[in-house]
Design a protein around this motif. Structure first.
Motif, short mmCIF file in Angstrom:
data_model
loop_
_atom_site.label_atom_id
_atom_site.label_comp_id
_atom_site.label_asym_id
_atom_site.label_seq_id
_atom_site.Cartn_x
_atom_site.Cartn_y
_atom_site.Cartn_z
N TYR A 180 0.84 -1.20 0.00
CA TYR A 180 0.00 0.00 0.00
C TYR A 180 0.88 1.25 0.00
CZ TYR A 180 -3.32 -3.54 1.49
OH TYR A 180 -4.07 -4.68 1.57
N PHE A 181 1.94 1.22 0.82
CA PHE A 181 2.87 2.36 0.87
C PHE A 181 3.54 2.54 -0.49
CE2 PHE A 181 7.13 4.11 1.53
CZ PHE A 181 6.88 5.22 2.33
N ARG A 182 3.89 1.42 -1.14
CA ARG A 182 4.54 1.50 -2.46
C ARG A 182 3.56 2.02 -3.51
NH1 ARG A 182 5.19 -3.50 -3.80
NH2 ARG A 182 5.15 -4.62 -1.83
N PHE A 183 2.30 1.65 -3.38
CA PHE A 183 1.30 1.98 -4.39
C PHE A 183 0.91 3.47 -4.37
CE2 PHE A 183 -3.25 2.55 -5.39
CZ PHE A 183 -3.20 2.26 -6.74
N PHE A 184 0.61 4.01 -3.21
CA PHE A 184 0.10 5.38 -3.15
C PHE A 184 1.23 6.39 -3.36
CE2 PHE A 184 -3.10 3.21 -0.39
CZ PHE A 184 -4.19 3.43 -1.23
N PRO A 185 0.96 7.48 -4.10
CA PRO A 185 1.96 8.54 -4.23
C PRO A 185 2.32 9.05 -2.84
CG PRO A 185 0.09 8.92 -5.70
CD PRO A 185 -0.28 7.77 -4.83
N TYR A 186 3.59 9.41 -2.65
CA TYR A 186 4.06 9.79 -1.32
C TYR A 186 3.25 10.94 -0.72
CZ TYR A 186 6.63 11.25 2.70
OH TYR A 186 6.94 11.60 3.98
N GLN A 187 2.85 11.91 -1.56
CA GLN A 187 2.10 13.06 -1.04
C GLN A 187 0.80 12.63 -0.36
OE1 GLN A 187 3.35 16.00 -0.57
NE2 GLN A 187 5.17 15.19 -1.56
N PHE A 188 0.19 11.56 -0.85
CA PHE A 188 -1.05 11.03 -0.25
C PHE A 188 -0.74 10.42 1.12
CE2 PHE A 188 -4.22 10.35 -3.91
CZ PHE A 188 -3.71 11.43 -4.62
N VAL A 189 0.31 9.57 1.13
CA VAL A 189 0.68 8.90 2.38
C VAL A 189 1.00 9.95 3.44
CG1 VAL A 189 2.34 7.34 3.48
CG2 VAL A 189 1.56 6.87 1.15
N LYS A 190 1.74 10.97 3.01
CA LYS A 190 2.13 12.04 3.94
C LYS A 190 0.89 12.77 4.49
CE LYS A 190 4.97 16.22 4.18
NZ LYS A 190 5.93 17.08 3.50
N LYS A 191 -0.01 13.11 3.59
CA LYS A 191 -1.22 13.83 3.99
C LYS A 191 -2.04 12.99 4.98
CE LYS A 191 -5.38 15.49 1.87
NZ LYS A 191 -6.18 15.08 0.76
N TRP A 192 -2.21 11.70 4.68
CA TRP A 192 -3.01 10.83 5.55
C TRP A 192 -2.31 10.63 6.90
CZ3 TRP A 192 -3.51 7.06 0.90
CH2 TRP A 192 -4.46 7.59 0.01
N THR A 193 -0.98 10.61 6.89
CA THR A 193 -0.23 10.40 8.13
C THR A 193 -0.30 11.64 9.02
OG1 THR A 193 1.23 8.84 6.99
CG2 THR A 193 2.03 9.74 9.08
N ILE A 194 -0.18 12.82 8.39
CA ILE A 194 -0.23 14.08 9.17
C ILE A 194 -1.52 14.15 9.99
CG2 ILE A 194 -0.57 16.60 8.95
CD1 ILE A 194 1.40 16.52 6.58
N GLY A 195 -2.60 13.72 9.37
CA GLY A 195 -3.90 13.86 10.03
C GLY A 195 -4.20 12.84 11.11
N LYS A 196 -3.27 11.94 11.40
CA LYS A 196 -3.59 10.86 12.34
C LYS A 196 -2.83 10.98 13.67
CE LYS A 196 -6.05 8.64 9.25
NZ LYS A 196 -5.94 9.72 8.26
N ASN A 197 -3.54 10.67 14.77
CA ASN A 197 -2.87 10.63 16.09
C ASN A 197 -2.00 9.39 16.21
OD1 ASN A 197 -4.05 12.95 17.04
ND2 ASN A 197 -5.88 11.86 17.71
N TYR A 198 -2.43 8.32 15.54
CA TYR A 198 -1.71 7.05 15.65
C TYR A 198 -1.48 6.46 14.25
CZ TYR A 198 -1.27 1.95 16.17
OH TYR A 198 -0.84 0.66 16.08
#
Ligand SMILES: [Zn+2]
Length: 287
Positions: A197-215
């Motif tokens: 999943y990490f390999r599939f999604f563009p990094y900007q998406f992963v980063k955006k989704w990670t920023i918004g999470k407490n965990y």
């Protein structure tokens, strides 16, 4: 809090349709572990990141020096089974024997108690009602095997996702559970913080989704970064996509991920968390 983990297994430890026969593969294919794991350890050292490494016992037995280097670098070591076969393809006694073998092997190498576990392929589901009690019987008090998704081959739960650590009450004993977080998208839940999943999604998406999470629990394998990886014979077209997509750019994405977020491992996180404030779920909710 952002947590990071690695599953220490071989590039051919893939749970495809032959998933319950992976123990035979160790004799068939050449290992790349000694080439690939040190690169990852060097990068983690450079970024001063401590990880939880869930190690496959049969791999550790063959490469104890790598396990000792992981330990020397200050990372946490947990079990990722002995033979890397799906828990949901085993009986309780087969699972207990595999778990015991892996714990004994890792403890012998490190001289330290193993109390963390992650199931191969997150292969825990309603088919494994004895999973948590078997962990407790073998001295495991921390687990990271649960995914609230029905898209996995060998595990996952259809329940509403709990995207934070929680306690599982197993007849009065407790497991600290660190689930793999999922994100909801058009009525589907998907993983974004590791593996294919990490390999599939563009990094900007992963980063955006990670920023918004407490965990977040990020998870990787050396095969995620192993360029020119041989394709295993008999791999279906869809599996080929899942297993090999995005490998060439994955290591630089991984380095960006380490630079953009302050990751830590389970043992350091555990010192800071107040478990009294976390949810407790009775294990029967997973039956
Ligand atoms: Zn694995």
């Amino acid at each position: 809090m952002k947590l990071i983990s690695f599953d220490v297994e071989e590039w051919f430890h893939i749970l495809n349709k032959n998933g319950n026969h992976t123990r035979k593969l160790m004799d068939l294919y050449p290992s790349k572990l000694e080439n690939e794991i040190p690169k990852i350890l060097d990068t983690l050292e450079m970024q001063k990141v401590k990880c939880t490494f869930f190690c496959v016992g049969s791999v550790a037995k063959k490469f104890p020096r790598i396990i000792k280097r992981i330990q020397k670098d200050g990372h946490q070591i947990g079990s990722h089974s002995y033979y890397h076969e799906p828990v949901s393809c085993q009986t309780q006694s087969e699972f207990a024997a595999d778990l015991r073998l892996s714990i004994d092997c890792l403890e012998q190498i490190t001289g330290e108690k193993v109390h963390c576990y992650r199931a191969p392929g997150f292969s825990v589901s309603t088919l494994t009602p004895w999973f948590f009690e078997t962990l407790i019987e073998n001295g495991i008090d921390t687990d990271s095997s649960i995914v609230f998704s029905s898209n996995l081959k060998y595990g996952g739960f259809k329940k509403e996702a709990i995207n934070e650590p929680f306690l599982i009450d197993v007849n009065g004993a407790f497991i600290k559970e660190y689930p793999i977080p999922t994100k909801r998208f058009f009525h589907k839940k998907f993983i974004y913080s590791g593996g294919g999943y990490f390999r599939f999604f563009p990094y900007q998406f992963v980063k955006k989704w990670t920023i918004g999470k407490n965990y977040v629990m990020a998870y990787f394998h050396y095969r995620d970064f192993y360029i020119n990886q041989p394709i295993l014979p008999g791999t279906s077209a869809i599996d080929k996509f899942y297993i090999y997509y995005g490998i060439t750019s994955a290591f630089s994405k991984f380095k960006n991920y380490l630079e953009d977020f302050a990751f830590t491992n389970i043992s350091d996180f555990d010192k800071k968390i107040n478990w009294n404030n976390q949810r407790t779920i009775n294990f029967q909710a997973f039956l």
